[in-house]
Motif scaffolding. Structure first.
Motif, short mmCIF file in Angstrom:
data_model
loop_
_atom_site.label_atom_id
_atom_site.label_comp_id
_atom_site.label_asym_id
_atom_site.label_seq_id
_atom_site.Cartn_x
_atom_site.Cartn_y
_atom_site.Cartn_z
N PRO A 51 -3.07 10.26 0.14
CA PRO A 51 -2.65 8.86 0.01
C PRO A 51 -1.15 8.73 0.21
CG PRO A 51 -3.08 9.81 -2.15
CD PRO A 51 -3.51 10.83 -1.13
N PRO A 52 -0.68 7.55 0.63
CA PRO A 52 0.76 7.35 0.82
C PRO A 52 1.47 7.34 -0.54
CG PRO A 52 -0.40 5.30 1.11
CD PRO A 52 -1.45 6.36 0.96
N PRO A 53 2.76 7.65 -0.56
CA PRO A 53 3.48 7.61 -1.83
C PRO A 53 3.57 6.18 -2.36
CG PRO A 53 4.99 8.02 -0.01
CD PRO A 53 3.61 8.07 0.55
N LYS A 54 3.59 6.06 -3.66
CA LYS A 54 3.66 4.73 -4.27
C LYS A 54 5.09 4.22 -4.24
CE LYS A 54 -0.34 5.46 -7.11
NZ LYS A 54 -0.94 5.35 -8.42
N LYS A 55 5.25 2.93 -3.99
CA LYS A 55 6.58 2.32 -3.94
C LYS A 55 7.05 2.02 -5.36
CE LYS A 55 6.12 0.09 0.52
NZ LYS A 55 6.19 -1.18 1.24
#
Length: 68
Positions: free
Chosen positions: A29-33
């Motif tokens: 999953p993409p990193p969380k902002k």
């Protein structure tokens, strides 16, 4: 079976299954902002840091007058 004879002095890439890099089928999953702009902080209780002699460090010495 026709296999090439590899001499001991040659370097080759290992081709066995246990030497291979495993294939990833699912992408991570993409990193969380991090939301920074939504939170405001209160000013410090004691005020911001104000060193007492800071202006003394940046005082310009008087210019000498040239002899004529």
């Amino acid at each position: 079976m026709d296999r090439e004879v590899i001499s001991d002095d040659e370097c080759t890439t290992p081709k066995r299954r246990e030497c291979r890099i495993p294939v990833m089928f699912v992408c991570p999953p993409p990193p969380k902002k991090k939301t920074v702009c939504g939170t405001k902080r209160d000013p410090p209780k004691d005020g911001y840091f104000q060193p007492p002699d800071l202006d003394a460090l940046f005082v310009m010495p008087p210019r000498r007058q040239a002899c004529a």
